[in-house]
Structures are given as C-alpha cells and as structure tokens.
Design a protein around this motif. Structure first.
Motif, short mmCIF file in Angstrom:
data_model
loop_
_atom_site.label_atom_id
_atom_site.label_comp_id
_atom_site.label_asym_id
_atom_site.label_seq_id
_atom_site.Cartn_x
_atom_site.Cartn_y
_atom_site.Cartn_z
N THR A 167 1.67 3.83 2.93
CA THR A 167 0.71 4.61 2.14
C THR A 167 -0.71 4.05 2.23
N GLU A 168 -0.80 2.76 2.59
CA GLU A 168 -2.14 2.18 2.74
C GLU A 168 -2.01 1.03 3.73
N ALA A 169 -2.96 0.90 4.63
CA ALA A 169 -2.85 -0.16 5.63
C ALA A 169 -4.20 -0.63 6.11
N LEU A 209 -8.67 -1.44 11.39
CA LEU A 209 -8.53 -0.04 11.03
C LEU A 209 -7.95 0.04 9.63
N ARG A 210 -8.57 0.86 8.80
CA ARG A 210 -8.01 1.07 7.47
C ARG A 210 -7.62 2.54 7.35
N THR A 211 -6.44 2.77 6.80
CA THR A 211 -6.05 4.16 6.58
C THR A 211 -5.32 4.29 5.25
N ILE A 212 -5.54 5.40 4.57
CA ILE A 212 -4.85 5.64 3.30
C ILE A 212 -4.07 6.94 3.38
N LYS A 213 -4.02 7.53 4.58
CA LYS A 213 -3.22 8.72 4.77
C LYS A 213 -1.82 8.29 5.18
N PRO A 214 -0.78 8.65 4.38
CA PRO A 214 0.57 8.14 4.67
C PRO A 214 1.02 8.48 6.09
N PHE A 215 1.72 7.53 6.72
CA PHE A 215 2.22 7.75 8.07
C PHE A 215 3.51 6.97 8.26
N THR A 216 4.31 7.36 9.23
CA THR A 216 5.52 6.61 9.55
C THR A 216 5.46 6.07 10.98
N GLU A 217 4.48 6.53 11.75
CA GLU A 217 4.32 5.92 13.06
C GLU A 217 2.87 6.01 13.49
N PHE A 218 2.48 5.05 14.32
CA PHE A 218 1.12 5.14 14.86
C PHE A 218 1.04 4.42 16.20
N GLU A 219 0.03 4.83 16.94
CA GLU A 219 -0.20 4.25 18.26
C GLU A 219 -1.62 3.73 18.31
N LYS A 222 1.21 -1.19 2.72
CA LYS A 222 2.06 -0.82 1.60
C LYS A 222 3.17 0.07 2.12
N THR A 223 4.36 -0.51 2.19
CA THR A 223 5.52 0.25 2.65
C THR A 223 6.76 -0.53 2.27
N THR A 224 7.92 0.07 2.45
CA THR A 224 9.17 -0.65 2.23
C THR A 224 10.03 -0.46 3.46
N GLY A 225 11.06 -1.29 3.61
CA GLY A 225 12.00 -1.11 4.70
C GLY A 225 11.53 -1.72 6.00
N ASN A 226 12.30 -1.46 7.04
CA ASN A 226 12.05 -2.08 8.34
C ASN A 226 11.00 -1.33 9.14
N HIS A 227 10.58 -1.98 10.21
CA HIS A 227 9.73 -1.26 11.15
C HIS A 227 10.02 -1.78 12.54
N HIS A 228 9.60 -1.00 13.50
CA HIS A 228 9.85 -1.37 14.89
C HIS A 228 8.53 -1.30 15.67
N THR A 229 8.27 -2.35 16.42
CA THR A 229 7.03 -2.40 17.20
C THR A 229 7.35 -2.46 18.69
N ASP A 230 6.68 -1.63 19.42
CA ASP A 230 6.73 -1.69 20.88
C ASP A 230 5.32 -1.92 21.38
N TYR A 231 5.19 -2.76 22.38
CA TYR A 231 3.86 -2.81 22.96
C TYR A 231 3.95 -3.17 24.42
N GLN A 232 2.97 -2.78 25.14
CA GLN A 232 2.93 -3.15 26.55
C GLN A 232 1.51 -3.31 27.04
#
Lengths: 493, 290
Positions: free
Chosen positions: B20-22, B65-75, B266-276
């Motif tokens: 919700t906020e990052a 980067l600051r964002t307050i628009k809820p998201f579940t994934e980003f690039e 601000k979030t709960t639970g797991n997350h997964h990161t990929d990068y290359q």
C-alpha cells in the motif's frame, strides 16, 4: 556534623537547619550566615509556619497537576507509570556575575564541540594531529558514516546542548556531562517557573529575575535560522516517537509553545528528496525538524530497518540539503563520556582559548595506567558507562558493596572502552523542603543548562534545571532515579 | 584505448498481498570516474510516481521511488551506455617494503582510510576461523600479497549460488566453504583488513564476453589501497585483476553500502524477486581506434 545556630528565624522549618560545614551550601556560608542573594527568600520564609509551607507545597503540586507535567520511568517494576516530577519550593539563586561567566563557558564549550563534530565527519584534523585518539571516535556507537562529508545549514550540528554542571566544595563550577543528542528537561524549567510564580508571587516581585519564558521563541528562531535556503517561510515541526515516550509531555509542550506542529513519523513522508507532512489540505513541505527520535530510528533505509518511528528517505532529503535535522545525526560521538575528558583540549584546538569551565578529572579504563588505578581505587570513584544517559549503569564506589564492586571489575575488564571513572565530586547542597518531616534540609543539587546554536546566533537559557537528589545523602539527581527539581533564578545585574 | 558497453539492469517483484505504500532505493547506476564515463542513462518503472536521485555518503547515485498506489507487482529497469578507458598494465615501481609498512602504519593514513579498515558485520572473521587468515610476509610487497590472497580465496571457496543470501558474513562463508561473488569479496575484505590494508567493497557489472562467473547478475569485487599506487581492483571470484571488463556502480565498506535494491514497504506475506543483468560490448566506432 557541625550545626550552626546563628540564623535568626522564627519559622520552625528553618530553625534546626543542619548545616554541614564539610559541604558547600548554596544558601549559607561557612559561618552559618545567609548569602546575601538569599536574604530576601529567608526573610519571607521565616514568616511562614510549618502549616503554611505544607499548604504552599500542595499548591505547587497542584500547579503541576493542572499543567499536566508528568514523566514516565523505564524499569521492570513500573511500566508506563506517569509521575509528577517532585518540585521544591526553595529557589536556587545565581548572582548575575557568576552567571555571566557560566554562560560564556557554556557557549565556548558547545561551539568547540560543534567544530569537533564537523571535523570528525570531514578532515578529521584533530584525530590526525593526535589530540583526540582516533580509535575513541571510530569505536563510538554513535559515530555514523551516514554523516560523512555532510555540511548542514550554517555548519551547525549540536543546535541544542544540555551542559550539566555542578558546584564543587571549592566553590568552582565543573562540567559533569555534555549532552548533545536530545537533552531533555527544559519544559520542567518553564513549568517550575510557572508554579513558582503562582505559589510565591510576593517573593518573586522582590527579585529582579531573568525570564525563562522566552525559551520557546529563541528555540523557534534558532530553528528558522538553520532552515534550508530554498525555504522562504520555513515550516518547522517537532517530531516525537509518540505518547509512550517518557518525554512526550515535553515534546507537546515545546510544539505548543512554539506554535508549530507536533508530528510522528507516520505523519511525514519523503518524495523527490523533500519531506512532507500529511495535512487535510494535502501534503505540506517540512523544512526544519526538531526530532526527539534517536538516530537509530529516524530512517529505516539508512539505520535500523525495523524502525517504524522514522521516515524512510529522510536522510537522503537531509543530505541533499532539503531539510534540516535538529540535532544533526551522529552528534553522540561527541558527548560520549570518554570524549568528555578531551573537551578542554578540543576547546584549545579549535578556538585557541583556555577553557572557561572546569572538567572533572576522568580516568579512561581503556588506558592501562588508568585501568589499574580504577581497579585499585574503586571505592573512591564513580564509575560510568561512556554511552548511557539518565544515570543508568553507574557505580558509586563509596556506596557499593564488595559484590557490586567485583561485578563491576568483571564487566569493566570485559569492555574497557565502555567505562570511565571520576573522583566523587562533592556536589553543593541547597536547602530543600522535606515533605515527610516538614523541615528544610540540605540536599545535593546540580544544574542542567540549555544552549542553542543557530546560524550566527547563540543563546543560553537564563537559568536551567537545578536537579535535587531528594534521598538523603544521594548524589544522583536524575529524575528517573528519584530526583526532584528547583526553580533556578538568574539575577539581573 | 576505450571500450563501450551497454548495461541493462532489470528487476521484477511480485508480492503475495498488495503493497500500500513503498519507498524503494536502487544503487545500480554506473559510476563516473577516471576509468569510466557514463554516456547515457535511461530508467524505466512500471509504477506511477517519478524517480528521484540523491548522492550517497560515498558519492554514488542512489535512485528512489515512492508510491502510494497499491500494487502486487512491479518492474524496474535501467539501461546505460558506459565508456571505459583502457587501463594500462601495472607498470608501477612498488615502494620498498619498509616504505609500505611505514605508510600502512601511519596515523594519518589509517584515519583517512578508517572506514575501509573497520571490521563490519560482514567482514568479521570469528576467532575459531583464525586459521583461515593469511598474513603478508614482512618483506612481501602489498600488491604481490593481494594477488596471492585473490588466488587463495578463489581456491579455498567453491562457487555456488544456492547456500548463501545477502546476510551471509565472512565467517559463515568459511563455514560453508562456498558462496557467490559477494561472499568471496567479503572474505577478501576481511583478510586484507586483518593485514591493515584498506579495502573496499565494489558492486557493479562484469562484461559477459569472457565467460566469467558473475555475468547475468550484478557482480562484486574488492578494491585495495596499494601504497604508492592507489586503489586497485581484485576479483577473488574469478582470481583476476580488475580491468576494462569491470564497470563500477558503487563502493562502500561492505555489501550494506551497495545493495542494489532495498525498500521500506507496507505489506504482509511473502514476495518474490527476479532480476537480471546484461552487459554487451558495443562495436567500436570507426576512427576512434588508435
């Protein structure tokens, strides 16, 4: 104990005042005569009966209840209990000339400390010149690489300093500690004055006392003086960890008296390297933050990642010059009690002046000879951890048991850098109303002073917090350790 | 002689429950210094909000980067064009061992390099691993010793991306006997600092051309201060001296000063990161070759 019978009071509360000639009494001289600047107080007090004093005392307490002045103690026994800071009716009085010298000394000391902080985050000349050992600074837990190369507005780091002084039996003032992180207690100074004016207004008018009520104005104008240049009409705020903090009363008191917002970390955010406050009208830029949150908690991106009290990104905004933090992070490396012993050398190094205020001789356990001395003379010394405040973790040798001393020997040996020792200083005593016995008795006192450094502006609060060790014979004056306080009157010329 | 590289960094993050906020921070921008020049840079981000930059305490670009628009994934991505200036093979005349030792022990030198001599959480070797520490012979030049150290760490550890994470310390690496470039580098730092040689952690990109380990992700290596020469790069993961194929993003006391991506969310639970990461050497333009 030698008693003096030379004072001429009719009041019961003062007739049997147990004057101790071995101690310096602020009110009475060695012959038992009243020091001239106290005569008007004693004239007035001698008119009161025990009942009058009890009533005045209750009156003063009520004033604190009404002002809502409370504090909380951190210990296992009393979680979150709010207490009223014990207050004493007998004011401590400092004559004008004596104060003048103190004030010069306090400014000199804190200016030098400011240059020192600048230096340890830039050229480190004082370390390279071997005046202060580099290891001492680098091993301080308050020395932070987040401040490397940082030049705050006006080059001010310790905007607010709380210098603790005592008057020794030789009649001289000595600095006991420098507090350049977030010194607290100034709200008590102002509340004490308020209570005193209400309780003893007649006496008040007989003296020409310098005001303390202008402190919030000076604090605000200092804050404005160090606002980023890009801020036309700087928005200043007080940042508190929240209502569960022991000094929350003070945070709200100062914000209220300066007429500026009191905010918590969650009320602020950082975007595009600027700090904003959430308001019902939308985000409002914040320029100067008097933060009462420890370094470790102000920015989870830079310091402790688990902090929920701080504002992510605030250090970047600070380093980019878009917000001023008061005091600067990392100042704690300069008020470490082991650094304390070098302050006279620090003053000479940066200002090329002789120190005005005395230092107490300090043994540094990390030095071999000092360590040996401390181990062998523990009973004559006061032993302090270098990085704690509030009177926690102190051993007073003469009052300790063998077991306590053995325990301290063990913990000092395990971490020598962490401990210093000082000879027991004979703190001056001051007549203090003892509630349980309804008499005045001498009690040890110290003096916490408050200095402000702004851009081309220095100010020392005319007075301060005279803290009283209420327990008979006790030398520890901290409020968290059973201390009380007195109103402190600085006289006009 | 110069070489030009195209560097691409790309990360994709998926969260179990909405953020919700990052506030994110990236340290991925190639640095500009005497050995390399940033010619062009472009960032991309799938989230609304404008990227902003600041300079960190070591002088490198950090992107936020600051964002307050809820998201579940980003690039997030970065593409940069960097020109490396060819570094001539080391032809320096080393100081005498006495001069080197004198300098390494001098107060001013130690104070100037304090941050790169300090044992941080990542660069501390606990006492029970003391037998892993190698010490320079008194008459051995610092440069020779560090080359030996490079070889030593390369041979003692096995490259294996599985067992370690970003929190692995030098002593934990010793316990495991294997790790990634970050672990090799922390061990190098720890031992160099035990020898009182200033040494810093470098995070950056490695040109894939040579089939070297550490290509598809960001790479890490060490820079040590050689008296009389200055900072010099060592890559213990590949037992190589740093050359034109190494493109620096940032340095610091250890990984914690250089971590490519971090955030407060601000979030709960797991997350997964990929990068290359992709590094491509560009064809040299006609005429620019000597």
């Amino acid at each position: 104990m030698t008693q003096s019978t030379q004072h001429q009071f009719t009041s019961d509360v003062l007739t049997n005042y147990p004057l101790n000639l071995a101690l310096l009494d602020e009110v009475f001289n060695k012959e038992g005569k009243v020091n001239t600047h106290y005569t008007k107080v004693l004239d007035q007090f001698s008119c009161y009966s025990v009942e009058d004093f009890k009533e005045l005392n209750e009156h003063a307490k009520l004033s604190f209840f009404n002002q809502g002045v409370t504090f909380a103690v951190y210990s296992d026994k009393s979680k979150g209990v709010e207490r009223i800071f014990p207050f004493d009716l007998f004011p401590r009085i400092i004559p004008a000339a004596e104060w003048q010298r103190l004030e010069e000394g306090i400014i000199q000391r804190n200016m030098a400390i400011n240059w020192f902080i600048h230096d340890i985050y830039h050229e480190k000349l004082i370390l390279k010149d071997g005046v202060v050992p580099a290891e001492l600074i680098f091993s301080s837990k308050h020395y932070t690489k987040a401040m490397l190369g940082m030049k705050p507005v006006g080059n001010i780091y310790n905007h607010i300093s709380g210098t603790d002084l005592i008057k020794h039996s030789d009649g001289q003032y000595y600095v006991l500690e420098d507090n350049v992180r977030t010194p607290s207690g100034v709200s008590y100074v102002l509340s004490n004055r308020e209570a005193m004016k209400k309780t003893l207004s007649g006496l008040f008018r007989k003296y020409n006392i310098r005001s303390v009520q202008d402190y919030p104005q000076h604090l605000l104008s200092m804050m404005q003086s160090v606002a980023p240049e890009s801020a036309d009409n700087p928005n200043c705020v007080v940042l508190t960890p929240g209502m569960y903090n022991s000094a929350y009363y003070e945070h709200s008191f100062l914000a209220h008296n300066m007429g500026i917002p009191l905010v918590e970390g969650r009320d602020l955010f950082v975007d595009k390297n600027f700090v904003y406050m959430k308001t019902i009208y939308g985000p409002k830029r914040v320029d100067v933050i008097y933060r009462r949150i420890d370094d470790d908690f102000i920015d989870p991106l830079v310091f402790r990642p688990d902090s929920v009290l701080g504002i992510p990104g605030i250090m970047a905004a600070y380093r980019e010059g878009n917000v001023t933090l008061i005091n600067a992070p990392g100042t704690g490396a300069a008020d470490d009690k082991a650094v304390y012993s070098y302050v006279p050398a620090i003053i000479k190094y940066y200002l090329n002046e002789e120190p005005i205020l005395n230092n107490v001789h300090t043994y540094r356990c990390e030095l071999e000879t000092d360590y040996k001395y401390v181990m062998e003379h523990m009973e004559e010394l006061v032993i302090k951890p270098v990085d704690e405040s509030g009177g926690y973790g102190i051993l007073i040798g003469s009052r300790s048991t063998k077991e306590e001393r053995d325990e301290f020997k063990r913990i000092i040996t395990a971490n020598r850098r962490k401990y210093i020792a000082q000879p027991v200083m004979s703190l001056s005593v001051h007549a203090t109303f003892i509630e349980e016995e309804n008499v005045f008795e001498p009690r040890h006192i110290d003096l916490r002073t408050y200095a402000l450094l702004g851009k081309d502006k220095q100010f020392v609060l005319k007075g301060g917090l005279s803290r009283v060790a209420l327990r008979k014979g006790s030398l520890i004056v901290n409020s968290s350790q059973g201390g009380g306080s007195k109103d402190t009157w600085v006289l006009e010329e | 002689m110069t070489a030009e590289y195209l560097i691409e960094y790309y990360t994709r993050n998926v969260y179990e429950s909405p953020v919700t906020e990052a506030l994110f921070e990236f340290i991925v921008t190639p640095a500009s210094d005497s050995a390399q020049q940033l010619k062009e840079i472009k960032y991309g981000c799938s989230l609304p909000g404008q990227l902003f930059h600041h300079t960190n305490p070591f002088g490198f670009v950090a992107t936020n980067l600051r964002t307050i628009k809820p998201f579940t994934e980003f690039e997030f991505s970065m593409i940069a064009r960097v020109e490396k200036t060819y570094i001539a093979p080391k032809t320096y005349q080393p100081l005498s061992p006495e001069e080197e030792l004198f300098l390494l022990a001098s107060r001013v030198f130690i104070i100037d390099h304090y941050h790169f001599l300090e044992f941080t959480k990542y660069t501390t070797i606990i006492d029970e691993h003391a037998n892993w520490i190698v010490y320079k012979q008194r008459r051995q030049p610092v440069f020779d010793f560090l080359q030996e150290l490079n070889q030593y760490i390369y041979s003692r550890l096995e490259f294996d991306p599985e067992p370690t994470n970003v929190h692995t310390t030098a002593s934990e690496v010793i316990n495991l006997g294997k790790g990634v470039c970050q672990d090799y580098t922390h061990l190098f730092l720890a031992i160099a600092r035990k020898n009182r040689i200033p040494c810093r952690y470098v995070s950056g990109y490695l040109n894939q051309g040579g089939n070297l380990t550490g290509a598809a992700v960001m790479h890490a290596w060490a820079e040590a201060f050689i008296p009389g020469l200055g900072w010099c790069g060592f890559d213990p993961t590949n037992n190589l001296l740093v050359d034109n194929n190494y493109i620096k993003a940032a340095y610091g006391t250890d990984y914690s000063d250089c971590s490519p991506m971090k955030g407060v969310l601000k979030t709960t639970g797991n997350h997964h990161t990929d990068y290359q990461v992709k590094v491509t050497q560009q064809a040299t333009e006609p005429g620019s070759q000597q």
